[in-house]
Motif scaffolding. Structure first.
Motif, mmCIF file in Angstrom:
data_model
loop_
_atom_site.group_PDB
_atom_site.id
_atom_site.type_symbol
_atom_site.label_atom_id
_atom_site.label_comp_id
_atom_site.label_asym_id
_atom_site.label_seq_id
_atom_site.Cartn_x
_atom_site.Cartn_y
_atom_site.Cartn_z
ATOM 1 N N LEU A 4 2.757 0.536 5.422
ATOM 2 C CA LEU A 4 3.255 0.505 6.800
ATOM 3 C C LEU A 4 2.466 1.492 7.655
ATOM 4 C CD1 LEU A 4 7.118 0.559 6.165
ATOM 5 C CD2 LEU A 4 5.657 -1.420 6.612
ATOM 6 N N ILE A 52 12.597 3.915 4.974
ATOM 7 C CA ILE A 52 11.227 3.882 4.467
ATOM 8 C C ILE A 52 11.193 4.366 3.018
ATOM 9 C CG2 ILE A 52 8.956 4.971 4.675
ATOM 10 C CD1 ILE A 52 9.411 4.872 7.742
ATOM 11 N N THR A 104 3.670 4.865 3.786
ATOM 12 C CA THR A 104 3.803 4.738 5.235
ATOM 13 C C THR A 104 3.012 5.835 5.927
ATOM 14 O OG1 THR A 104 6.031 3.861 4.939
ATOM 15 C CG2 THR A 104 5.459 4.609 7.142
ATOM 16 N N MET A 130 2.606 7.497 9.552
ATOM 17 C CA MET A 130 3.216 7.603 10.876
ATOM 18 C C MET A 130 2.439 8.631 11.686
ATOM 19 S SD MET A 130 7.311 7.441 10.167
ATOM 20 C CE MET A 130 7.368 8.490 8.718
#
Length: 75
Positions: A19, A40, A47, A49
């Motif tokens: 992600l 998550i 992931t 971010m």
């Protein structure tokens, strides 16, 4: 929608996606940020971010790696 699709891929296909979430935490209040982090972690997805305020990621202390880009260098 992105999290629902990630969870579906993990459950139905056995593939946990990567992600990429750009500035997503800046748009959430504290409660929603913690819920996002929990979701998550439950999915188990790697992931990435991004964000400009490190304090917004405080709910991930101990369960995430943090990188800072400053003057073209990764720290």
């Amino acid at each position: 929608i992105v999290l629902a699709q990630a969870r579906s891929c993990a459950q139905w296909r056995g593939v946990v996606p990567l992600l990429l979430l750009d500035e997503v935490v800046a748009h959430l209040d504290g409660t929603r940020r913690l819920e996002l982090f929990e979701e998550i972690c439950q999915i188990g997805a790697q992931t990435w971010m991004t964000g400009t305020d490190a304090a917004l990621f405080a709910g991930l202390d101990g369960s995430a790696q943090f990188f800072r880009v400053e003057n073209g260098q990764i720290h």
